[in-house]
Design an enzyme around this catalytic site. Sequence first.
Site, PDB file in Angstrom:
ATOM      1  CG  ASN A  34      45.788  44.652  34.885  1.00  0.00           C
ATOM      2  OD1 ASN A  34      45.226  45.502  34.209  1.00  0.00           O
ATOM      3  ND2 ASN A  34      46.509  44.967  35.947  1.00  0.00           N
ATOM      4  CG  ASN A  52      41.849  46.766  36.815  1.00  0.00           C
ATOM      5  OD1 ASN A  52      41.883  47.983  36.983  1.00  0.00           O
ATOM      6  ND2 ASN A  52      42.940  46.061  36.589  1.00  0.00           N
ATOM      7  NE  ARG A  92      40.050  49.975  41.224  1.00  0.00           N
ATOM      8  CZ  ARG A  92      40.787  49.701  40.159  1.00  0.00           C
ATOM      9  NH1 ARG A  92      40.223  49.324  39.025  1.00  0.00           N
ATOM     10  NH2 ARG A  92      42.115  49.771  40.225  1.00  0.00           N
ATOM     11  CD  GLU A 130      45.198  50.028  32.968  1.00  0.00           C
ATOM     12  OE1 GLU A 130      44.870  49.728  31.801  1.00  0.00           O
ATOM     13  OE2 GLU A 130      45.958  49.307  33.643  1.00  0.00           O
ATOM     14  CG  ASP A 156      48.791  47.395  34.296  1.00  0.00           C
ATOM     15  OD1 ASP A 156      47.610  47.106  34.043  1.00  0.00           O
ATOM     16  OD2 ASP A 156      49.094  48.357  35.030  1.00  0.00           O
TER      17      ASP A 156
END
Length: 297
Positions: A155, A104, A102, A19, A205
């Site tokens: 995202n 991202n 958490r 990522e 995403d």
Amino acid sequence: MMSSVKVECVVKESALIGEGPVWEESEQTLLFVDIGGQKIHRWSPSTNQIQSLETGESVGFVVPRRSGGYVAGVGRSIVAVDWSTQMMTPLLEVDEDKKNNRLNDGKVDPIGRLLAGTMGKETRPAEVQRQQGSLFSVNSDLSVTKHLNQVDISNGLDWSLDQKTFFYIDSLSLTVDAFDYDLLSGHIGNRRVVYRMEEGEGLPDGMTCDADGRLWVACYNAGRVIRIDPVTGVRLQTVSLPVTKTTSCCFGGPDYSDLYVTSASLGLNQSEQQLAGGTFRVTGLGVKGRPSTSFTG
């Protein structure tokens, strides 16, 4: 005439959830994270060497820091990373009331402010606790402003060329959204949809904006990156990749004409997709990206 687009897997080391790719201008390296593998990676195209740092918890993003080193989102903490000593120093924590969240994706705005988002941890694979996440910014004095709550999966994010529009993806909404952005105050408002994912395009995403003001969106579960015009809401181009779980993208290389795309291998067996979790370079697009900004905090 269409240019000849070429896709190659440049980092074959398989990430669980690759990522957040960022091109680091000063080092001519690609930074990216493996969320599930709990690692920050730094890859050099010229030497093909990869260096890694274990974070001990899930890591959502890493960005260069103007004062040196990097800042990363580890667990619910924003941490300073000194690459030379491999040390991580916590700077602040977010979502203190939501221990299961958490960090991202995160990105630095044009004047050096960090925007980052959280999500509820997966209770089971692909089953996220919905509406647990938030989106906030971290200013240069490390003060935090919360902009959104009840986010599913915070995202992709980036800014328009004139810096007046902030683009944002909450993946499960299946849209790419825009906000008016006040660069000086960091205030966001007037949320609207600029693109709705079509059948077969998977989940939106990570995302990056090119030098023409168009958005490139990685389509998770759909093995592609799409280029969209946020003004007309039209998809202009599709780049197919040999893996289904494409996660994010950024432009890099000496003149920012290479598109780097990360991917995930989580939940796939290696025989299905040998390159799953690899990082790819797409060349011949005839488009350039823009340098990233370093965090001023």
